[in-house]
Write a protein that holds these residues in place. Structure first.
Motif, PDB file in Angstrom:
ATOM      1  N   ASP A 252      44.675 -31.115   0.285  1.00 39.68           N
ATOM      2  CA  ASP A 252      44.932 -29.687   0.392  1.00 39.68           C
ATOM      3  C   ASP A 252      43.512 -29.335   1.319  1.00 39.68           C
ATOM      4  O   ASP A 252      43.698 -28.825   2.464  1.00 39.68           O
ATOM      5  CB  ASP A 252      44.849 -28.871  -0.732  1.00 39.68           C
ATOM      6  N   CYS A 253      42.377 -29.788   0.958  1.00 40.50           N
ATOM      7  CA  CYS A 253      41.125 -29.756   1.932  1.00 40.50           C
ATOM      8  C   CYS A 253      41.013 -30.114   3.086  1.00 40.50           C
ATOM      9  O   CYS A 253      40.821 -29.406   4.125  1.00 40.50           O
ATOM     10  CB  CYS A 253      39.849 -30.117   1.105  1.00 40.50           C
ATOM     11  N   ASN A 254      41.480 -31.386   3.354  1.00 43.68           N
ATOM     12  CA  ASN A 254      41.680 -31.931   4.858  1.00 43.68           C
ATOM     13  C   ASN A 254      42.588 -31.050   5.714  1.00 43.68           C
ATOM     14  O   ASN A 254      42.353 -30.805   6.784  1.00 43.68           O
ATOM     15  CB  ASN A 254      42.119 -33.158   4.612  1.00 43.68           C
ATOM     16  N   LYS A 255      43.778 -30.654   4.793  1.00 41.92           N
ATOM     17  CA  LYS A 255      44.990 -29.624   5.838  1.00 41.92           C
ATOM     18  C   LYS A 255      44.169 -28.475   6.378  1.00 41.92           C
ATOM     19  O   LYS A 255      44.068 -28.101   7.526  1.00 41.92           O
ATOM     20  CB  LYS A 255      45.801 -29.389   5.126  1.00 41.92           C
ATOM     21  N   VAL A 256      43.042 -27.770   5.369  1.00 47.85           N
ATOM     22  CA  VAL A 256      42.746 -26.656   5.853  1.00 47.85           C
ATOM     23  C   VAL A 256      41.362 -26.857   6.945  1.00 47.85           C
ATOM     24  O   VAL A 256      41.432 -26.226   8.080  1.00 47.85           O
ATOM     25  CB  VAL A 256      41.875 -25.746   4.693  1.00 47.85           C
ATOM     26  N   LEU A 257      40.858 -27.994   6.843  1.00 56.69           N
ATOM     27  CA  LEU A 257      39.550 -28.177   7.770  1.00 56.69           C
ATOM     28  C   LEU A 257      40.082 -28.683   8.995  1.00 56.69           C
ATOM     29  O   LEU A 257      39.481 -28.698   9.926  1.00 56.69           O
ATOM     30  CB  LEU A 257      38.849 -29.391   7.174  1.00 56.69           C
ATOM     31  N   GLN A 258      41.346 -29.221   8.943  1.00 57.62           N
ATOM     32  CA  GLN A 258      41.904 -29.660  10.471  1.00 57.62           C
ATOM     33  C   GLN A 258      41.972 -28.383  11.224  1.00 57.62           C
ATOM     34  O   GLN A 258      41.853 -28.389  12.660  1.00 57.62           O
ATOM     35  CB  GLN A 258      43.286 -30.102  10.337  1.00 57.62           C
ATOM     36  N   SER A 259      42.406 -27.021  10.638  1.00 61.92           N
ATOM     37  CA  SER A 259      42.506 -25.833  11.426  1.00 61.92           C
ATOM     38  C   SER A 259      41.311 -25.087  11.412  1.00 61.92           C
ATOM     39  O   SER A 259      41.055 -24.148  12.495  1.00 61.92           O
ATOM     40  CB  SER A 259      43.510 -25.252  11.077  1.00 61.92           C
ATOM     41  N   TRP A 260      40.697 -25.115  10.312  1.00 63.15           N
ATOM     42  CA  TRP A 260      39.332 -24.414  10.139  1.00 63.15           C
ATOM     43  C   TRP A 260      38.255 -25.026   9.704  1.00 63.15           C
ATOM     44  O   TRP A 260      37.768 -25.013   8.618  1.00 63.15           O
ATOM     45  CB  TRP A 260      39.743 -23.340   9.056  1.00 63.15           C
ATOM     46  N   PRO A 261      37.597 -25.912  10.912  1.00 63.16           N
ATOM     47  CA  PRO A 261      36.543 -26.706  10.510  1.00 63.16           C
ATOM     48  C   PRO A 261      35.470 -26.237   9.851  1.00 63.16           C
ATOM     49  O   PRO A 261      34.480 -27.068   9.291  1.00 63.16           O
ATOM     50  CB  PRO A 261      36.321 -27.497  11.948  1.00 63.16           C
ATOM     51  N   ASN A 262      35.017 -24.630  10.180  1.00 64.63           N
ATOM     52  CA  ASN A 262      33.710 -24.342   9.734  1.00 64.63           C
ATOM     53  C   ASN A 262      33.923 -23.407   8.440  1.00 64.63           C
ATOM     54  O   ASN A 262      33.404 -22.307   8.072  1.00 64.63           O
ATOM     55  CB  ASN A 262      33.173 -23.377  10.695  1.00 64.63           C
ATOM     56  N   ASP A 263      35.010 -23.692   7.531  1.00 60.42           N
ATOM     57  CA  ASP A 263      35.522 -22.966   6.372  1.00 60.42           C
ATOM     58  C   ASP A 263      34.575 -23.313   5.446  1.00 60.42           C
ATOM     59  O   ASP A 263      34.544 -24.513   4.800  1.00 60.42           O
ATOM     60  CB  ASP A 263      36.863 -22.941   5.862  1.00 60.42           C
ATOM     61  N   ALA A 264      33.506 -22.294   4.922  1.00 57.48           N
ATOM     62  CA  ALA A 264      32.208 -23.014   3.619  1.00 57.48           C
ATOM     63  C   ALA A 264      32.995 -23.251   2.468  1.00 57.48           C
ATOM     64  O   ALA A 264      32.612 -24.254   2.207  1.00 57.48           O
ATOM     65  CB  ALA A 264      31.385 -21.885   3.791  1.00 57.48           C
ATOM     66  N   ALA A 265      33.834 -22.522   2.260  1.00 58.69           N
ATOM     67  CA  ALA A 265      34.551 -22.711   0.909  1.00 58.69           C
ATOM     68  C   ALA A 265      35.311 -23.945   0.724  1.00 58.69           C
ATOM     69  O   ALA A 265      35.007 -24.524  -0.248  1.00 58.69           O
ATOM     70  CB  ALA A 265      35.665 -21.502   0.433  1.00 58.69           C
ATOM     71  N   THR A 266      36.059 -24.461   1.723  1.00 54.23           N
ATOM     72  CA  THR A 266      36.689 -25.391   1.772  1.00 54.23           C
ATOM     73  C   THR A 266      35.848 -26.931   1.630  1.00 54.23           C
ATOM     74  O   THR A 266      35.922 -27.659   1.310  1.00 54.23           O
ATOM     75  CB  THR A 266      37.683 -25.585   3.014  1.00 54.23           C
ATOM     76  N   HIS A 267      34.586 -26.672   2.450  1.00 53.96           N
ATOM     77  CA  HIS A 267      33.659 -27.822   2.594  1.00 53.96           C
ATOM     78  C   HIS A 267      33.027 -27.898   0.968  1.00 53.96           C
ATOM     79  O   HIS A 267      32.901 -29.107   0.521  1.00 53.96           O
ATOM     80  CB  HIS A 267      32.524 -27.469   3.689  1.00 53.96           C
ATOM     81  N   ASP A 268      33.074 -26.886   0.700  1.00 57.99           N
ATOM     82  CA  ASP A 268      32.334 -26.756  -0.947  1.00 57.99           C
ATOM     83  C   ASP A 268      33.225 -27.492  -1.743  1.00 57.99           C
ATOM     84  O   ASP A 268      32.809 -28.231  -2.612  1.00 57.99           O
ATOM     85  CB  ASP A 268      32.183 -25.270  -1.444  1.00 57.99           C
ATOM     86  N   SER A 269      34.389 -26.982  -1.624  1.00 58.26           N
ATOM     87  CA  SER A 269      35.670 -27.843  -2.804  1.00 58.26           C
ATOM     88  C   SER A 269      35.508 -29.214  -2.223  1.00 58.26           C
ATOM     89  O   SER A 269      35.762 -30.145  -3.432  1.00 58.26           O
ATOM     90  CB  SER A 269      36.998 -27.315  -2.029  1.00 58.26           C
ATOM     91  N   ARG A 270      35.737 -29.660  -1.055  1.00 50.27           N
ATOM     92  CA  ARG A 270      35.821 -31.047  -0.709  1.00 50.27           C
ATOM     93  C   ARG A 270      34.404 -31.640  -1.178  1.00 50.27           C
ATOM     94  O   ARG A 270      34.731 -33.021  -1.646  1.00 50.27           O
ATOM     95  CB  ARG A 270      35.891 -31.307   0.775  1.00 50.27           C
ATOM     96  N   GLY A 271      33.022 -31.153  -1.248  1.00 52.62           N
ATOM     97  CA  GLY A 271      32.151 -31.689  -1.901  1.00 52.62           C
ATOM     98  C   GLY A 271      32.265 -31.910  -3.082  1.00 52.62           C
ATOM     99  O   GLY A 271      31.693 -32.975  -3.800  1.00 52.62           O
ATOM    100  N   LEU A 272      32.845 -31.003  -4.033  1.00 54.45           N
ATOM    101  CA  LEU A 272      33.105 -31.082  -5.488  1.00 54.45           C
ATOM    102  C   LEU A 272      33.976 -32.570  -5.701  1.00 54.45           C
ATOM    103  O   LEU A 272      33.803 -33.425  -6.557  1.00 54.45           O
ATOM    104  CB  LEU A 272      33.686 -29.969  -5.983  1.00 54.45           C
ATOM    105  N   ILE A 273      34.962 -32.589  -4.922  1.00 51.16           N
ATOM    106  CA  ILE A 273      35.817 -33.633  -4.813  1.00 51.16           C
ATOM    107  C   ILE A 273      35.102 -34.941  -4.557  1.00 51.16           C
ATOM    108  O   ILE A 273      35.425 -35.931  -5.479  1.00 51.16           O
ATOM    109  CB  ILE A 273      37.215 -33.792  -3.916  1.00 51.16           C
ATOM    110  N   HIS A 274      34.415 -34.944  -3.710  1.00 46.47           N
ATOM    111  CA  HIS A 274      33.891 -36.129  -3.276  1.00 46.47           C
ATOM    112  C   HIS A 274      32.634 -36.527  -4.529  1.00 46.47           C
ATOM    113  O   HIS A 274      32.370 -37.895  -4.675  1.00 46.47           O
ATOM    114  CB  HIS A 274      32.981 -36.214  -2.112  1.00 46.47           C
TER     115      HIS A 274
END
Length: 271
Positions: free
Chosen positions: A179-201
């Motif tokens: 889900d996060c990767n899908k968002v970041l493909q179109s919105w690479p500077n979305d802070a909330a999604t980077h934050d979410s992917r950080g939690l995943i990692h």
């Protein structure tokens, strides 16, 4: 969008002003918030609008007040919009989002439930209701609402980003990552999604990748407490005690109880 059905009631010399106020109230391209609010107010005060058009104008003005940070004034406008047209779903959704911002979650749910009852295919209302469930720590219910929002509106970024965060909390890590990767493909500077992917990692034990994502989030929003705290935990896991302690202290200063939040997410400070 405001209806033009009452245009015939306008006197010809005032027609251009009338049309301009409609355009401003509808938020035409590059319209400032002040101009939008002014256009809606002028339209409302003109006495020329139908009940339906006035309901739209109050809703539009409420949205502008919300964006402007004046949530209490926005709520007054949403209430008036609903009084004029109780079948209009948008002000119920926007009222719910406003109550969410105020932390009045039960009132938010009441409004959003009604928006969805009136308009069962209202993807944005499902996203907002999921946001309330997240605040109430009802993660399974949030996930179901994000699923429904995506089914209804597959291009709704907030739904994918929200579901990523929710799945990360629930432990569905690979699905969350997708889900996060899908968002970041179109919105690479979305802070909330980077934050979410950080939690995943972080939950996957991939400290370096977590640090990179949390840092990306912080470059966009330097005061994002969850990204600071997450990066601190990832730095500790990678052996950087000084950097980890600094981040964690900064996060706690921004948001009291953030350590308890992360415990609910299934992650804790190992210090």
């Amino acid at each position: 969008m405001l209806l033009l059905g009452s245009l015939a009631a306008a006197q010809s010399p005032k027609k251009s002003d009338y049309l301009e106020n409609i355009a401003l109230c509808n938020g035409s391209e590059h319209t400032s918030l002040a101009a939008r609010i002014g256009g809606c107010t002028a339209f409302i005060d003109s006495g020329q609008g139908t009940r339906t058009a006035l309901a739209i104008a109050y809703n539009n003005r409420g949205n502008a007040h919300t964006i402007n940070g004046d949530v209490d004034r926005a709520l007054l406008d949403f209430d008036q919009s609903i009084k004029l047209d109780p079948t209009y779903a948008r002000p119920f959704n926007n009222r719910g989002a406003a109550y969410l911002r105020k932390g009045e979650y039960d009132l938010a749910l009441q409004a959003l439930d009604e928006a969805i009852r009136l308009k069962p295919n209202y993807g944005r209302a499902f996203v907002n209701r999921a946001g309330v469930y997240l605040k109430k720590n009802e993660y399974d219910r949030a996930a179901r609402d994000y699923d429904e929002a995506i089914r209804l509106e597959p291009n709704l970024e907030a739904a994918w980003s929200g579901r990523c965060w929710t799945r990360a909390i629930l432990g569905s890590l690979q699905a969350a990552l997708e889900d996060c990767n899908k968002v970041l493909q179109s919105w690479p500077n979305d802070a909330a999604t980077h934050d979410s992917r950080g939690l995943i990692h972080l939950k996957m034990g991939q400290a370096d990748a977590a640090i990179e994502d949390f840092s990306s989030a912080l470059r966009v929003d330097s005061r994002l407490a969850s990204a600071l705290y997450g990066r601190g935990l990832a730095r500790l896991a990678s052996g950087d005690k000084a950097g980890g302690d600094t981040d964690i202290s900064a996060a706690k200063a921004l948001r009291a109880g953030i350590d308890q939040d992360f415990m609910r997410y299934g992650v804790r400070d190992s210090n």
